[in-house]
Design an enzyme around this catalytic site. Sequence first.
Site, PDB file in Angstrom:
ATOM      1  N   ARG A  30       0.813  -1.217   0.000  1.00 48.02           N
ATOM      2  CA  ARG A  30       0.000   0.000   0.000  1.00 48.02           C
ATOM      3  C   ARG A  30       0.849   1.269   0.000  1.00 48.02           C
ATOM      4  O   ARG A  30       0.568   2.223  -0.712  1.00 48.02           O
ATOM      5  CB  ARG A  30      -0.885   0.064   1.240  1.00 48.02           C
ATOM      6  N   HIS A 113       0.325 -19.348   4.156  1.00 47.08           N
ATOM      7  CA  HIS A 113      -0.461 -18.623   3.157  1.00 47.08           C
ATOM      8  C   HIS A 113       0.097 -18.773   1.745  1.00 47.08           C
ATOM      9  O   HIS A 113      -0.240 -17.999   0.855  1.00 47.08           O
ATOM     10  CB  HIS A 113      -0.578 -17.144   3.544  1.00 47.08           C
TER      11      HIS A 113
END
Length: 242
Positions: A30, A113
Amino acid sequence: MLAEKIRDAKSVVIFTGAGMSTESGLPDFRSSHGVWQNVNPSEVATIEALNNNVTQFFEFYRTRVLGVREYQPNQGHYILAKWANEGLVSTIITQNVDGFHTAAGAPEVLELHGTLRTVHCQTCGKKYSNVMYEKQTYYCQCGGTLRPSVVLFGEFLDEHVMFKATVKSEKSTIFIVLGSSLTVSPANYFPELAKQHGAYLVIVNAEPTPLDAIADEVIQHERIGAFLTRMDEEITQLRKQR
Ligand SMILES: [Zn+2]
């Protein structure tokens, strides 16, 4: 003394989170790529997006793959890999998808993940390097869609990896958390499980975590790289004394 405990432990399990990789300089996607600043990952990093908004999906993950390819494992990753190869560490469990533990040479990393190091075909399962995404090649030879080998929102974690991580946590005699806030499930599950089965629990994280109360040692004011370097030096010293 912790170094002595690590040296003598039957089974040391390492559990790493985002804090492990921020020391590599790997920025949060981000902050570094303005384009994605207003995009919610839970909207683009999904199985729905892969099916219905694949252009945005490819662009999002290409940005993330480029980010990972731009940075390298840090000293902490290399120390852990060395420990794992020496048999000092039994397993590394990680929440990170950057693949830095593997890149540093660690054998058998349990990536809860998944990883951004590879992409695979959604249809036939064939694996490719993430260079495919860098080159903007998004389709398999069979015509299927290439997707990063990470767990998307809306997908289940790999059962096999979960099972192994559970067994390793239960068997651990020392369980060391490095750079995880332990707020997301199943991150908080493994250290708790280890503790329940009698492990000595160490948490190294810049911020307090919900499991600090049950930990045997909490280290907040030392960076992970510095902590691992210190441990490695102390273990080397101990070996010389013998
Ligand atoms: Zn295919």
